[in-house]
Design an enzyme around this catalytic site. Structure first.
Site, PDB file in Angstrom:
ATOM      1  N   GLY A  13       0.704  -1.324   0.178  1.00  0.00           N
ATOM      2  CA  GLY A  13      -0.114   0.020   0.107  1.00  0.00           C
ATOM      3  C   GLY A  13       0.891   1.201  -0.019  1.00  0.00           C
ATOM      4  O   GLY A  13       0.445   2.358   0.410  1.00  0.00           O
ATOM      5  N   GLY A  14       2.111   1.179  -0.640  1.00  0.00           N
ATOM      6  CA  GLY A  14       3.123   2.296  -0.545  1.00  0.00           C
ATOM      7  C   GLY A  14       2.792   3.603  -1.077  1.00  0.00           C
ATOM      8  O   GLY A  14       3.514   4.443  -0.869  1.00  0.00           O
ATOM      9  N   ARG A  15       1.449   3.690  -1.940  1.00  0.00           N
ATOM     10  CA  ARG A  15       1.220   4.839  -2.362  1.00  0.00           C
ATOM     11  C   ARG A  15      -0.124   5.629  -1.439  1.00  0.00           C
ATOM     12  O   ARG A  15      -0.516   6.479  -1.818  1.00  0.00           O
ATOM     13  CB  ARG A  15       0.618   4.864  -3.800  1.00  0.00           C
ATOM     14  N   GLY A  16      -0.201   4.855  -0.471  1.00  0.00           N
ATOM     15  CA  GLY A  16      -1.369   5.266   0.430  1.00  0.00           C
ATOM     16  C   GLY A  16      -0.515   6.348   1.340  1.00  0.00           C
ATOM     17  O   GLY A  16       0.387   6.772   1.243  1.00  0.00           O
ATOM     18  N   PHE A  17      -1.691   7.191   2.060  1.00  0.00           N
ATOM     19  CA  PHE A  17      -1.230   8.332   2.883  1.00  0.00           C
ATOM     20  C   PHE A  17      -0.007   8.390   3.829  1.00  0.00           C
ATOM     21  O   PHE A  17       0.953   8.694   3.783  1.00  0.00           O
ATOM     22  CB  PHE A  17      -2.572   8.922   3.558  1.00  0.00           C
ATOM     23  N   ALA A  18      -0.312   7.244   4.643  1.00  0.00           N
ATOM     24  CA  ALA A  18       0.696   7.109   5.820  1.00  0.00           C
ATOM     25  C   ALA A  18       1.971   6.414   5.302  1.00  0.00           C
ATOM     26  O   ALA A  18       3.209   6.633   5.386  1.00  0.00           O
ATOM     27  CB  ALA A  18       0.172   6.415   6.885  1.00  0.00           C
ATOM     28  N   TYR A 158     -14.627  -3.048   8.398  1.00  0.00           N
ATOM     29  CA  TYR A 158     -13.147  -2.576   8.321  1.00  0.00           C
ATOM     30  C   TYR A 158     -12.843  -2.926   9.775  1.00  0.00           C
ATOM     31  O   TYR A 158     -11.654  -3.572   9.684  1.00  0.00           O
ATOM     32  CB  TYR A 158     -13.194  -1.140   8.236  1.00  0.00           C
ATOM     33  N   LYS A 162      -9.933  -6.153  10.397  1.00  0.00           N
ATOM     34  CA  LYS A 162      -8.486  -5.485  10.719  1.00  0.00           C
ATOM     35  C   LYS A 162      -8.051  -6.302  11.994  1.00  0.00           C
ATOM     36  O   LYS A 162      -6.937  -6.628  12.076  1.00  0.00           O
ATOM     37  CB  LYS A 162      -8.504  -3.956  10.984  1.00  0.00           C
TER      38      LYS A 162
END
Length: 562
Positions: A13-18, A158, A162
């Protein structure tokens, strides 16, 4: 710092926000070469990334992009091959309450990550979880720690998935030498956020940001995004340590926050104010909003397949907005050595500065405030009659309506109406003073004594205003006595005529006619100032010409008679 060399890490998910912030931090610290793994077929850099840390790393080979779907194990194996550490941050949008989607990514995708790490002998796996794994949507959490169990029922799909993914990661600790831990960052915010700040601005521009869900006193732990990235690095360094430190850190979950709890709605207000929007101020009980939210959610289930956008108003969102959620970072501090590196206020400042393109469009005039505003004193009266503060305008209108129906419409004399009004005010103040601090969980705001005191500054302002009006009237009288200012003469005559006409109306009629006109006329004047000024100027010009013609004819006739 350890040299990057051929030591590789993977950020899912390397293009996500965090995740973007973590990738940049890993590169800056020269800890690893980084594989940025995400769903897109290729990486698309934003302008600031192109010339920044990530762009340079991609060009030099210190970072590479890998297209990967977590649900495809073969792609996961390829992405993790040769990696020493995996930061598993990928997850679907939490606002989409779709169980199948969340389960396929958060559970099945996490299983694929764990299997790949075990098969490929990856040394460390850090999983990005969520504080919502211990939140049931009903009970608030105050300084919660990691001893809290998973609830029987989660707030949404979600959170439930998780929790399943987190449990799998913790259970995998020790398999084939793999060390694992889970990070639970609370309410992430900062530059690059595409959910919190944009949704707040969208609501503000639609006029929906004025409302507070609940009593507005629910406390929250927000976490600046760089602190989240720092927490992940602290976890990886702890697991990479030898002996007791790694053993103590592995197989555990950790809450990560800014360690500065704040009222949720105060945090929201600070962001909105910083971007030039109004603070939320109208409180609506959560129990009132919940049936509406259920109806919206049902509508989305029916119309979602036909293109309806994901609604913001859902039951799970209402619970999140109205409950307290604060968490202790003691365990993360003790076992990972985590402490926040960016304070809350500094994080807020950076966040607001990064969203200047979403600022409110403040309409200003080249020559300063409008004439309507100047006429009304540029103060609260102007804000009220020009509808700048809609809440204040509506309250004023309601108060005036109450005064009319209770004191004027019934035909009271001025003395009777005044005494009745003072009586009602006295009863209200006495009862309000007797009320407890809280009723049914809602705080009763007491009226401070300072509200009844006229300050010296205010006294001087009032006296100055009165003196200014008096001097202005005297100057006008002097000009009138000279007999040269026809414009002033016409203004005085027209004003007196209007006053004499108004004098023929009763107080009741004046209230009904004048007040509605006041609430409309000034707004119209401000919006159509140029057109109205032009019209007035044309009228004055016509009157001046007429006056000149009359004077000229009088002079001619007088000469003829002579």
């Amino acid at each position: 710092m350890v040299s990057g060399g051929e030591r590789w890490s993977v950020v899912t998910g390397g293009r996500g926000f965090a995740a973007r912030h973590l990738v940049e931090m890993l590169i800056r610290y020269d800890m690893f070469s980084v594989r940025v793994a995400d769903l897109g077929p290729e990486i698309k850099l934003e302008p600031h990334e192109e010339h920044g840390t990530l762009g340079q790393a991609l060009r030099s080979g210190r970072a590479v992009y890998v297209s990967m779907d977590l649900r495809d194990k073969s792609q996961v194996l390829k992405a993790c091959e040769g990696a020493e550490a995996v930061f598993h941050m990928a997850a679907p949008d939490s606002s989409i309450n779709n169980y199948q989607l969340h389960h396929s990514v958060n559970v099945q995708g996490t299983k694929n990550i764990i299997d790949a790490c075990v098969e490929l002998r990856v040394k460390r796996l850090i999983y990005t979880s969520s504080p919502s794994v211990v939140f049931d949507g009903v009970h608030g959490i105050f300084n919660g720690d990691e001893s809290m169990p998973y609830p029987d029922k989660h707030n949404d799909s979600y959170s439930a998935t998780k929790a399943e993914g987190e449990a799998l990661v913790l259970k995998a600790n020790g398999k084939n030498g793999l060390l694992t831990c889970c990070i639970r960052p609370s309410s992430i915010f900062g530059p690059g956020d595409r959910l919190l700040v944009p949704s707040l601005v969208t609501a503000a521009r639609a006029g929906k940001s004025k409302f507070i869900i609940g009593d507005g006193n629910n406390m929250y732990d927000f976490t600046y995004v760089e602190n989240v990235a720092h927490g992940h690095i602290c976890a990886e360094r702890a697991l990479a340590s030898e002996g007791a430190v790694a053993e103590k850190a592995a197989g555990q979950a950790y809450f990560i926050t800014n360690t500065e709890p704040i009222k949720f709605w105060e945090f929201v207000s600070l962001i909105l104010e910083g971007l030039g929007y109004e603070r939320p101020s109208i409180k609506i009980p959560a129990c009132v909003m919940m049936p509406i939210a259920h109806l919206v959610e049902l509508t989305y289930k029916l119309l979602g397949p036909y293109g309806m956008k994901v609604p913001q108003l859902t039951p799970s969102r209402i619970r999140l907005l109205s409950c307290s959620r604060t968490f202790s970072c003691s365990k993360a501090n003790d076992r990972l050595g985590y402490t926040p590196i960016v304070p809350l206020q500094e994080g807020l400042r950076r966040t607001i500065d990064s969203y200047q393109h979403l600022r409110a469009e403040i309409k200003t005039r080249k020559d300063g405030p409008s004439k309507a505003s100047i006429l009304l004193g540029n103060g609260r009266v102007a804000d009220t009659l020009l509808w700048r503060d809609k809440r204040q305008t509506l309250i004023t209108a309601l108060v005036l309506a109450a005064l009319y129906f209770n004191f004027i419409a019934v035909g009271y004399s001025v003395i009777t109406a005044t005494s009745k009004l003072l009586l009602v005010a006295s009863i209200f103040l006495f009862i309000h003073g007797k009320l407890p601090q809280k009723i049914f969980g809602y705080k009763i705001e007491k009226i401070p004594e300072s509200k009844f005191i006229v300050s010296e500054e205010m006294s001087l302002q009032v006296a100055g205003s009165v003196a200014l009006l008096w001097n202005s009237a005297v100057n006008s009288l002097k000009s009138l006595c000279r007999g040269t200012d026809w414009v002033l003469f016409l203004k005085v005559v027209s004003s007196l005529l209007i006053l004499s006409i108004l004098g023929t109306f009763s107080l009741r009629s004046l209230f009904v006619i004048v007040l509605p006109i006041a609430f409309v006329a000034f707004v119209v004047y401000e919006k159509k100032e140029e057109e109205i000024e032009h019209f007035v100027h044309e009228v004055i010009s016509c009157v001046s010409k007429l006056k000149s013609n009359i004077v000229e004819k009088v002079l001619i006739s007088s000469k003829k008679t002579q």
